[in-house]
Design an enzyme around this catalytic site. Structure first.
Site, PDB file in Angstrom:
ATOM      1  N   PRO A  11      40.564  47.301  40.695  1.00 24.58           N
ATOM      2  CA  PRO A  11      39.707  46.162  41.043  1.00 24.58           C
ATOM      3  C   PRO A  11      40.221  44.860  40.427  1.00 24.58           C
ATOM      4  O   PRO A  11      40.628  44.827  39.271  1.00 24.58           O
ATOM      5  CB  PRO A  11      38.352  46.554  40.459  1.00 24.58           C
ATOM      6  CG  PRO A  11      38.383  48.035  40.393  1.00 24.58           C
ATOM      7  CD  PRO A  11      39.807  48.387  40.077  1.00 24.58           C
ATOM      8  N   GLU A  12      40.208  43.805  41.238  1.00 25.27           N
ATOM      9  CA  GLU A  12      40.613  42.484  40.766  1.00 25.27           C
ATOM     10  C   GLU A  12      39.368  41.624  40.601  1.00 25.27           C
ATOM     11  O   GLU A  12      38.237  42.109  40.713  1.00 25.27           O
ATOM     12  CB  GLU A  12      41.614  41.877  41.750  1.00 25.27           C
ATOM     13  CG  GLU A  12      42.864  42.730  41.924  1.00 25.27           C
ATOM     14  CD  GLU A  12      43.885  42.126  42.874  1.00 25.27           C
ATOM     15  OE1 GLU A  12      43.875  40.889  43.066  1.00 25.27           O
ATOM     16  OE2 GLU A  12      44.699  42.884  43.428  1.00 25.27           O
TER      17      GLU A  12
END
Length: 280
Positions: free
Chosen positions: A2-3
């Protein structure tokens, strides 16, 4: 992994269910994730009221009424799942369970166990080992073209690698760097130090725009990401270049037969997607 948009989406999903609520029960179902849990983890959280749920880079920050801050990272496969009481029977990879006085249950599920949780104090947050070297928030007021140019000055690495360095800008990852560079018209192989003036202004603006659109779409679901509500993210349907090798460039009229369309190269072990005709 996840960013920033995925983590921001999770924080926004958690906030209505946790902010102002008391953690009446906290269950830790294993001694560690990527790192061991801090001593007395459940004891220090139980009975505390959550004052705010915030994000710093790719980290979730749960601020409590006694000045304690729970710092969490989703790792590669971590998810925060919200469900009503009573708490469902824990699944194999449900590692931490939070119950509130309102009856909401938040479960941290992490199949690969690359996530982490730690406890720190509000006053020591900025100096936490995971946070102290981070660069500016790309959606914050202190991020701009001149700031970006200053942080890139003297860097002889490709701009793609520089933007993935969390000490330059916080929270960016492979997907959104590729998308931002495309919209800015900058090649991922360009030397970072050459991104100055109007180029830096354009890139900073495109970084902000791509992140904002991704957050609005609930992030990108490629494998594991889901919003706290359980919904998928949908920004992957708006990708211009990421994972679109061989497809026509949506930003120019280059001849697909001659250019091959969107190209894929490998930089520092990571796939990079770009249009060699549009991005210079």
């Amino acid at each position: 992994m996840p960013e920033l948009p995925e983590v921001e989406t999770v924080c926004r999903g958690l906030a209505p269910h946790l902010e102002g609520r008391v953690l009446t029960r906290v269950v830790q179902r294993r001694p560690d994730l990527r790192f061991p849990f801090p001593p007395k983890f459940c004891e220090r959280l139980t009975g505390r009221r959550v004052s705010a749920v915030r994000r710093r880079a790719k980290y979730i920050l749960m601020h409590l009424d006694d000045g304690t801050v729970l710092l969490a990272h989703l790792g590669m496969s971590g998810r925060m799942v919200i469900s009503p009481a009573p708490a469902p029977e824990p699944a194999t990879h449900d590692h931490v369970i939070f119950e509130t006085d309102e009856g909401t249950v938040v479960t941290f599920n992490d199949a690969r166990r690359f996530g982490m949780m730690d406890l720190t104090e509000e006053g020591a947050l900025a100096e936490h080992p995971m946070l102290r070297s981070l660069g500016p928030e790309p959606l914050g007021n202190d991020f701009s073209g001149p700031v970006l140019a200053e942080r890139l000055a003297g860097r002889m690495s490709p701009i793609k690698a520089a933007l993935l360095d969390q000490t330059v800008v916080a929270g960016l990852g492979n997907i959104y760097v590729a998308e931002a560079l495309f919209h800015a018209g900058l090649s991922p192989t360009r030397m970072a130090a050459t991104v100055t003036g109007a180029k830096a202004e354009r890139l900073a603006r495109c970084i902000r725009d791509v992140l904002a659109r991704a957050i609005e779409a609930g992030g990108s679901t490629l494998r594991d990401h889901r919003q706290a509500s359980g919904e998928l993210g949908y920004f992957q349907h708006q990708f211009s270049v990421y994972d679109r090798e061989g497809e026509p460039c949506p930003g120019c009229t280059c001849n697909l037969a001659k250019t091959g369309g969107i190209q894929r190269i490998v930089q520092s072990g990571r796939s990079t997607f770009y249009c060699s005709h549009r991005q210079r």
